[in-house]
Design an enzyme around this catalytic site. Structure first.
Site, PDB file in Angstrom:
ATOM      1  CB  THR A   1      -1.067   0.114   1.273  1.00 30.51           C
ATOM      2  OG1 THR A   1      -0.087   0.035   2.546  1.00 30.51           O
ATOM      3  CG2 THR A   1      -1.699  -1.348   1.055  1.00 30.51           C
TER       4      THR A   1
ATOM      5  CB  SER B   1       3.994   1.066  -3.224  1.00 33.77           C
ATOM      6  OG  SER B   1       2.854   0.642  -3.772  1.00 33.77           O
ATOM      7  CB  THR B   2       3.168   5.963  -5.877  1.00 37.15           C
ATOM      8  OG1 THR B   2       2.292   6.968  -4.889  1.00 37.15           O
ATOM      9  CG2 THR B   2       1.800   5.173  -6.305  1.00 37.15           C
ATOM     10  CB  SER B   3       6.665   8.650  -3.632  1.00 37.16           C
ATOM     11  OG  SER B   3       5.739   8.699  -2.647  1.00 37.16           O
ATOM     12  N   GLY B   4       8.576   7.321  -2.006  1.00 36.36           N
ATOM     13  CA  GLY B   4       9.206   7.174  -0.786  1.00 36.36           C
ATOM     14  C   GLY B   4       9.572   5.613  -0.295  1.00 36.36           C
TER      15      GLY B   4
ATOM     16  N   GLY C   1       7.620   3.088   0.332  1.00 36.65           N
ATOM     17  CA  GLY C   1       6.413   2.167  -0.218  1.00 36.65           C
ATOM     18  C   GLY C   1       7.267   1.774  -1.427  1.00 36.65           C
TER      19      GLY C   1
ATOM     20  CE1 TYR D   1       3.290   8.266  11.573  1.00 33.88           C
ATOM     21  CE2 TYR D   1       5.376   8.826  13.043  1.00 33.88           C
ATOM     22  CZ  TYR D   1       4.730   8.191  11.848  1.00 33.88           C
ATOM     23  OH  TYR D   1       5.444   7.401  11.122  1.00 33.88           O
TER      24      TYR D   1
END
Length: 264
Positions: free
Chosen positions: A13, A15-18, A20, A154
């Site tokens: 989940t 997972s488009t950057s960073g 992930g 957080y």
């Protein structure tokens, strides 16, 4: 040591950057068929294209869905098929004065950082158990243990995620399925760069800002620098592999020594 995840399907989940994206890349290099996830079609398409341009044996597909919503979770699981490795990486963070955090904000952090992981785990765990093999990995944070004064909402959510991980590991006891949490330390991502500049002078160049942030906000770090996403991914890929078959119910640290403890 060779990690082989060929024939396994991994859903990551956010997972488009960073972190992930680094995890998705590492799993694919190990041979897994990776399902990338993000909220928008555009971001997912970019991430899939970037992964396909890298070396790796596994296939890459993408599903745009909000994993924090029940409908999004259902779409993810339906689109991914039989999930062998679930990485719950979705999470939000941000600084806020503790006495100014309203009820809705507490709920938003819980639903995004905790309930999303619990919901997806609940959905895929029965299939893993039936097949006799599976891995669930929840990306937690040093903030679960060392609650930051500037973002206790957080920290609360990541502490709860450790409990979720341990509880589901017990639910999967003796089945060949493992459930673990990965405690990530301060990590260099685009979102963290913005967070750093919330706490230090925005006029500082990035290298100086990073050093100032670690000196003033995270002085406990033994690494004395931000962790790179690939360093988190290395631990996740190992835990997702057959080599980690005896590790379950754990909270494993990739924190640069930030947490002042001799225990994992």
């Amino acid at each position: 040591m060779r990690i082989d995840l060929s024939g396994k399907t991994a859903l990551v989940t956010a997972s488009t950057s960073g972190i992930g994206a680094a995890i998705a890349s590492g799993l694919r290099r190990a041979g897994a068929s990776v399902v990338v996830n993000g909220r928008s079609e555009a971001s997912v398409e970019r991430a899939v294209a970037a992964l396909r341009a890298e070396d790796g044996e596994g296939t890459v597909t993408g599903i745009a869905a909000d994993a924090a919503e029940a409908s999004g979770a259902e779409a993810l699981v339906a689109g991914a098929g039989d999930v062998d490795v679930l990485v719950n990486n979705l999470g939000i963070f941000g600084a806020a004065p503790p006495l100014e955090i309203e009820d809705d904000e507490w709920r938003r952090y819980f639903e995004t950082n905790v309930l999303s992981a619990a919901r997806l785990t609940r959905m895929v765990l029965p299939g893993m158990i039936a097949r006799g093999w599976g891995r669930v990995l929840n990306i937690a944070s040093d903030s679960a243990i060392v609650i930051p004064a500037e973002m206790i909402q957080y920290g609360m959510s990541k502490t709860a995620l450790l409990a979720v991980s341990r509880g589901f590991a017990k639910a999967a006891a003796g089945t060949g399925v493992t459930v673990n949490a990965v405690i990530a330390g301060p990590t260099h991502t685009g979102g963290v760069e913005e967070f750093v500049y919330e706490l230090v002078d925005r006029s500082l160049p990035w290298d100086e800002a990073q050093r100032e942030f670690m000196r003033t906000a995270r002085p406990q770090s033994l690494l004395q620098r931000l962790i790179e996403p690939e360093e988190i991914a290395n631990m996740v890929v190992y835990l997702a592999s057959p080599l980690a078959s005896a590790t379950t119910g754990g909270a494993l640290r990739v924190d640069g020594g930030y947490v002042d403890s001799i225990l994992p």
